[in-house]
Design a protein around this motif. Sequence first.
Motif, PDB file in Angstrom:
ATOM      1  N   HIS A   1       0.803  -1.225   0.000  1.00  0.00           N
ATOM      2  CA  HIS A   1       0.000   0.000   0.000  1.00  0.00           C
ATOM      3  C   HIS A   1       0.830   1.267   0.000  1.00  0.00           C
ATOM      4  O   HIS A   1       0.369   2.308  -0.429  1.00  0.00           O
ATOM      5  CB  HIS A   1      -0.939  -0.001   1.204  1.00  0.00           C
ATOM      6  CG  HIS A   1      -1.801  -1.226   1.235  1.00  0.00           C
ATOM      7  ND1 HIS A   1      -2.783  -1.447   0.304  1.00  0.00           N
ATOM      8  CD2 HIS A   1      -1.779  -2.321   2.028  1.00  0.00           C
ATOM      9  CE1 HIS A   1      -3.348  -2.621   0.551  1.00  0.00           C
ATOM     10  NE2 HIS A   1      -2.752  -3.173   1.583  1.00  0.00           N
ATOM     11  N   ALA A   2       2.050   1.172   0.528  1.00  0.00           N
ATOM     12  CA  ALA A   2       2.852   2.389   0.681  1.00  0.00           C
ATOM     13  C   ALA A   2       3.085   3.050  -0.672  1.00  0.00           C
ATOM     14  O   ALA A   2       3.384   2.398  -1.659  1.00  0.00           O
ATOM     15  CB  ALA A   2       4.199   2.052   1.306  1.00  0.00           C
ATOM     16  N   GLY A   3       2.930   4.342  -0.732  1.00  0.00           N
ATOM     17  CA  GLY A   3       3.174   5.049  -1.976  1.00  0.00           C
ATOM     18  C   GLY A   3       4.597   5.551  -2.038  1.00  0.00           C
ATOM     19  O   GLY A   3       5.433   5.192  -1.210  1.00  0.00           O
ATOM     20  N   ILE A   4       4.858   6.389  -3.021  1.00  0.00           N
ATOM     21  CA  ILE A   4       6.200   6.919  -3.203  1.00  0.00           C
ATOM     22  C   ILE A   4       6.651   7.767  -2.000  1.00  0.00           C
ATOM     23  O   ILE A   4       7.778   7.616  -1.531  1.00  0.00           O
ATOM     24  CB  ILE A   4       6.291   7.715  -4.520  1.00  0.00           C
ATOM     25  CG1 ILE A   4       6.248   6.721  -5.678  1.00  0.00           C
ATOM     26  CG2 ILE A   4       7.569   8.536  -4.591  1.00  0.00           C
ATOM     27  CD1 ILE A   4       5.976   7.348  -7.009  1.00  0.00           C
TER      28      ILE A   4
END
Lengths: 262, 300
Positions: free
Chosen positions: A114-117
């Motif tokens: 789920h973690a984005g940039i």
Amino acid sequence: MEPILEVKELTKDFGGLRALDRIDLKVHRGQIVALIGPNGAGKTTFFNCITGIYQPTKGEMLISPGGKEKKSLNGLKPNHVTKSGLARTFQNIRLFQNMTVLENVMIGRHCRMHAGIPGAVFRNPATMREEKQVVEDSYRLLEKIGLEQYVNEYAKNLPYGAQRRLEIARAMATEPFMLLLDEPAAGMNVKETKELDDLIVQICHQEKISILLIEHDMKLVMSLSDLIYVVDYGKKIAEGTPEEIKNNPDVIKAYLGEEVDA
Amino acid sequence: MEYFIELFLGGLTRGSIYALIALGYTMVYGIIQLINFAHGEIYMIGAFTALIVAGILSMLGWNPVAILIIASVIAVVYSASYGWTIEKLAYKPLRQAPRLSALISAIGMSMFLQYYVLLAQTSNFLPFPSLIPDFKFMEPIEHIVRSSEIVIYITTAIVMVFLTFLIKFTRIGKAMRATAQDRDMAMLVGIDVNKVISFTFIIGSATAAIGGVLVASHTGQINYYIGFIAGIKAFVAAVLGGIGSMPGAVLGSLVLGMSESFFTGYISSDYEDVFAFLFLVFTLIFRPSGILGRSDTDKV
């Protein structure tokens, strides 16, 4: 029960060449289904259509992972097909050669994270937790596949059989409900093929992942498959259990040629 | 001896600046095998943005350090958005086209941006305020190395460490490496390749913009053409180090910067650019894959 993969009248033209001609195929939950046929019959093209590498000329491809709602795969890009739960391996090995075994598997988990940039750059606690979880999951997966001794090796340095297994591990890391294996036993020796046989059965029964496989090793196909589809020149010429296929005159004709009265 | 040290440090400054630009070249090349000739222009746009922001803020009477930080941040964001837009407009539609098409598109983009800035701004050299303050502790050695040079070394080092960390250990870095190695396969394991490519352009452009701001406040003047020559030199450095390799880009930049500095210092400063491009020619003849580049054997 609804099939988890249903392909209806799939057709693919390359210019004037009809590589696939109205192919129907169904896979039910928990099944191992094999797709066989002589070289150039269109088996890999079929895989490429399902996984979004090619767009089919005509026909429908539906999945229903939960056995209820149906979702069409037509027009999806490869990364979205993977996200909807179909993962594949290739005829020729296509690992990320310059990454370690662990990284190859972690890359597969990528689409489930789920973690984005921003998270990747700033390393907030949630990202770190997720990252740690991914490393643990990947390691456990490698243990299941029997590759744990190679964790930090570069993929290119693995023995051939292990590279093939790593491809399967990477595909499984995307948490598919179904695996598409393109000639997984190609180039393997008898012992490796036997191990692969066991691995596929284990994946199907313990992990509850259905399998669609292309294979030329008939011994493997006959012992594994619940159902076999035979294609030749882009057309489906037979479907049935291994027993039925063995004795089907059309199949024998396709593989061995017709008998000519002297 | 002091002269030698001076030249050495001057070379280090040049090398660091080339490195900041060359990193962007090499990252983009690694991912989509494209020489992004518009990259030098991004660097120039970064410098111009900083100049405009600095102009406004100094009229408001801010202190130089605050101006430097805010101008850099705005320049980085603005240039990164340029990099992102260029990729979407000029390269993405050509992704399936032959490589030459994208290359020509890149050259066109480079010219477009140069002349756009020429028309929108001016063709004259503009004075750039020296935003980097002179540090007190630097005074004894100020005649050898200036404060702005120290800032350039440190910034370049930080950027390099940050990028190495990003590529090696983060999820997006893994996705970048996977995309570089096999784009189709990366898609098949669920990576959104378009996002990865956009991100690469953003990071590369941001790095170039940092370089632009630092150089402009070091040399004290800019015009619309600075991106061209700096871009070409950084390109030489990237090729020298082995294009596609990040440590290679840094090493190539340092080698080029140092040799330029010693050449101009000991032999002649008139032939500075000739020397840089001779370097390119000899690299291509004798070691086409560069210092750290791997020589590709074609897949059978």
